[in-house]
Scaffold this motif. Structure first.
Motif, mmCIF file in Angstrom:
data_model
loop_
_atom_site.group_PDB
_atom_site.id
_atom_site.type_symbol
_atom_site.label_atom_id
_atom_site.label_comp_id
_atom_site.label_asym_id
_atom_site.label_seq_id
_atom_site.Cartn_x
_atom_site.Cartn_y
_atom_site.Cartn_z
ATOM 1 N N MET A 22 1.009 -1.451 0.369
ATOM 2 C CA MET A 22 0.257 -0.052 -0.059
ATOM 3 C C MET A 22 0.944 1.390 -0.451
ATOM 4 N N LEU A 23 1.861 1.657 1.125
ATOM 5 C CA LEU A 23 2.662 2.650 0.729
ATOM 6 C C LEU A 23 3.246 2.613 -0.519
ATOM 7 N N ASP A 24 3.666 1.633 -0.847
ATOM 8 C CA ASP A 24 4.902 1.872 -2.328
ATOM 9 C C ASP A 24 4.159 2.136 -3.395
ATOM 10 N N ALA A 25 2.779 2.495 -3.414
ATOM 11 C CA ALA A 25 1.807 2.834 -4.090
ATOM 12 C C ALA A 25 1.167 4.073 -3.855
ATOM 13 N N ASP A 26 1.256 3.896 -3.098
ATOM 14 C CA ASP A 26 0.783 5.965 -2.573
ATOM 15 C C ASP A 26 1.385 6.724 -1.916
ATOM 16 N N ALA A 27 1.177 7.416 -3.216
ATOM 17 C CA ALA A 27 2.392 9.164 -3.227
ATOM 18 C C ALA A 27 2.255 10.173 -2.447
ATOM 19 N N ALA A 28 0.680 9.769 -2.260
ATOM 20 C CA ALA A 28 0.214 11.323 -1.655
ATOM 21 C C ALA A 28 1.013 11.553 -0.104
ATOM 22 N N SER A 29 0.947 10.474 0.303
ATOM 23 C CA SER A 29 1.547 9.978 1.636
ATOM 24 C C SER A 29 3.362 10.125 1.418
ATOM 25 N N ALA A 30 4.166 9.097 0.917
ATOM 26 C CA ALA A 30 5.189 9.436 0.318
ATOM 27 C C ALA A 30 5.865 10.434 0.819
ATOM 28 N N SER A 31 4.571 11.911 -0.158
ATOM 29 C CA SER A 31 5.080 13.575 -0.720
ATOM 30 C C SER A 31 5.247 14.217 1.460
ATOM 31 N N LEU A 32 4.850 13.112 1.635
ATOM 32 C CA LEU A 32 4.590 14.008 3.584
ATOM 33 C C LEU A 32 5.587 13.265 4.091
ATOM 34 N N GLY A 33 6.222 12.297 3.681
ATOM 35 C CA GLY A 33 6.989 12.238 4.540
ATOM 36 C C GLY A 33 6.818 10.440 5.231
ATOM 37 N N ILE A 34 5.710 9.959 5.775
ATOM 38 C CA ILE A 34 5.173 9.425 6.126
ATOM 39 C C ILE A 34 6.313 8.259 6.005
#
Length: 152
Positions: A22-34
């Protein structure tokens, strides 16, 4: 011949695989550094550091950013059984301010799961232990899986 891992270990490993996918495909969360810390069936913990670009007009952490951390943690927890699950609604209460440099941790805990529906609580805390937000999320399973099922 190797023995199958205990069911609890296998369920935790599946939850971890789902979290990573899920996190590998989640650009929004990655952009916030989650960042992912851990996942288990019906549970998850994520972290994020508040940066200056996350501030609102009052120069405190934007509620939408805190919500995104809580929502991502909720999503990982409710998808931890490898059944595609989406939010049907969320309520959040912001109870303390956050500032640049604050390290936030969100912990999601399943409260109820039956059939295709679930209810999860997420607590977001600063590193000093102060609760900054409480979220309750409701979800519903839809067709599909998060990660491919292993071949039998």
């Amino acid at each position: 011949m190797t023995e199958d891992p205990p069911a609890e270990d296998a369920a935790r490993e599946l939850a971890q695989r789902c979290m990573r996918a899920m996190l590998d495909a989640d650009a929004a969360s990655a952009s916030l550094g989650i960042r992912a810390l851990w996942a288990a069936p019906g549970q998850a913990e994520m972290a994020m550091t508040v940066t200056p670009v996350m501030l609102n007009g009052h120069q405190i952490g934007h509620g939408g950013v805190v919500f995104t951390l809580a929502d991502t943690t909720f999503a990982v927890a409710c998808n931890s059984y490898n059944r595609t699950t989406v939010a049907t609604g969320c309520d959040i209460d912001f109870v303390a301010q956050v500032h640049p440099g604050d390290e936030l941790r969100a912990v999601a805990q399943e409260r109820y799961r039956r059939g295709r529906s679930g209810l999860y609580d997420v607590t977001v805390r600063r590193a000093d232990g102060v609760v900054v937000a409480e979220m309750r999320g409701r979800c519903r399973e839809i067709p599909g899986v998060v990660v491919p099922e292993p071949e039998a």
